[in-house]
Motif scaffolding. Structure first.
Motif, PDB file in Angstrom:
ATOM      1  N   LYS A   2      50.867  51.844  38.165  1.00  0.00           N
ATOM      2  CA  LYS A   2      49.609  51.092  38.168  1.00  0.00           C
ATOM      3  C   LYS A   2      48.955  51.117  39.546  1.00  0.00           C
ATOM      4  O   LYS A   2      47.736  51.208  39.652  1.00  0.00           O
ATOM      5  CB  LYS A   2      49.854  49.650  37.725  1.00  0.00           C
ATOM      6  CG  LYS A   2      50.163  49.527  36.257  1.00  0.00           C
ATOM      7  CD  LYS A   2      50.377  48.090  35.861  1.00  0.00           C
ATOM      8  CE  LYS A   2      50.741  47.984  34.390  1.00  0.00           C
ATOM      9  NZ  LYS A   2      50.954  46.607  33.969  1.00  0.00           N
ATOM     10  N   GLU A   3      49.775  51.067  40.609  1.00  0.00           N
ATOM     11  CA  GLU A   3      49.226  51.085  41.949  1.00  0.00           C
ATOM     12  C   GLU A   3      48.556  52.424  42.238  1.00  0.00           C
ATOM     13  O   GLU A   3      47.454  52.489  42.783  1.00  0.00           O
ATOM     14  CB  GLU A   3      50.315  50.809  42.999  1.00  0.00           C
ATOM     15  CG  GLU A   3      50.959  49.441  42.884  1.00  0.00           C
ATOM     16  CD  GLU A   3      52.072  49.385  41.851  1.00  0.00           C
ATOM     17  OE1 GLU A   3      52.560  50.440  41.411  1.00  0.00           O
ATOM     18  OE2 GLU A   3      52.454  48.272  41.467  1.00  0.00           O
ATOM     19  N   GLY A   6      45.339  52.795  40.235  1.00  0.00           N
ATOM     20  CA  GLY A   6      44.249  52.035  40.831  1.00  0.00           C
ATOM     21  C   GLY A   6      43.662  52.723  42.044  1.00  0.00           C
ATOM     22  O   GLY A   6      42.445  52.701  42.257  1.00  0.00           O
ATOM     23  N   GLN A   7      44.514  53.352  42.838  1.00  0.00           N
ATOM     24  CA  GLN A   7      44.040  54.026  44.046  1.00  0.00           C
ATOM     25  C   GLN A   7      43.207  55.262  43.725  1.00  0.00           C
ATOM     26  O   GLN A   7      42.246  55.559  44.418  1.00  0.00           O
ATOM     27  CB  GLN A   7      45.228  54.422  44.938  1.00  0.00           C
ATOM     28  CG  GLN A   7      45.940  53.250  45.558  1.00  0.00           C
ATOM     29  CD  GLN A   7      45.048  52.497  46.527  1.00  0.00           C
ATOM     30  OE1 GLN A   7      44.322  53.075  47.316  1.00  0.00           O
ATOM     31  NE2 GLN A   7      45.097  51.178  46.448  1.00  0.00           N
TER      32      GLN A   7
END
Length: 74
Positions: A2-3, A6-7
């Protein structure tokens, strides 16, 4: 995931697929890796091999994919 998603503004699923496409040839699909490095297949063709082999064992996956004979038609 997820990180990372998102980036790069991708869905987590797209991140997983992209990572798998990068890792599978190096770890599970040596013939696909060789064909890709030789410029015989492109990313779309590598994905066409990689995605269906996800259900195979590592050994089965390693035995699948393009071979030199298939690449050259010989």
């Amino acid at each position: 995931m997820k990180e990372v998603a998102g980036q790069v503004r991708w869905t987590p699923h797209r991140v997983e697929r992209t990572l798998a496409l990068g890792l599978d040839p190096t770890t599970r699909l040596p013939c696909t890796l060789a064909a890709s490095q030789a410029g015989v297949i492109d990313q779309d063709r590598a994905r066409a091999v990689s995605e269906p082999t996800a259900v195979l064992s590592d050994q089965q996956a390693a035995e699948s994919g393009p071979t030199h004979r298939h690449q050259t038609g010989g």
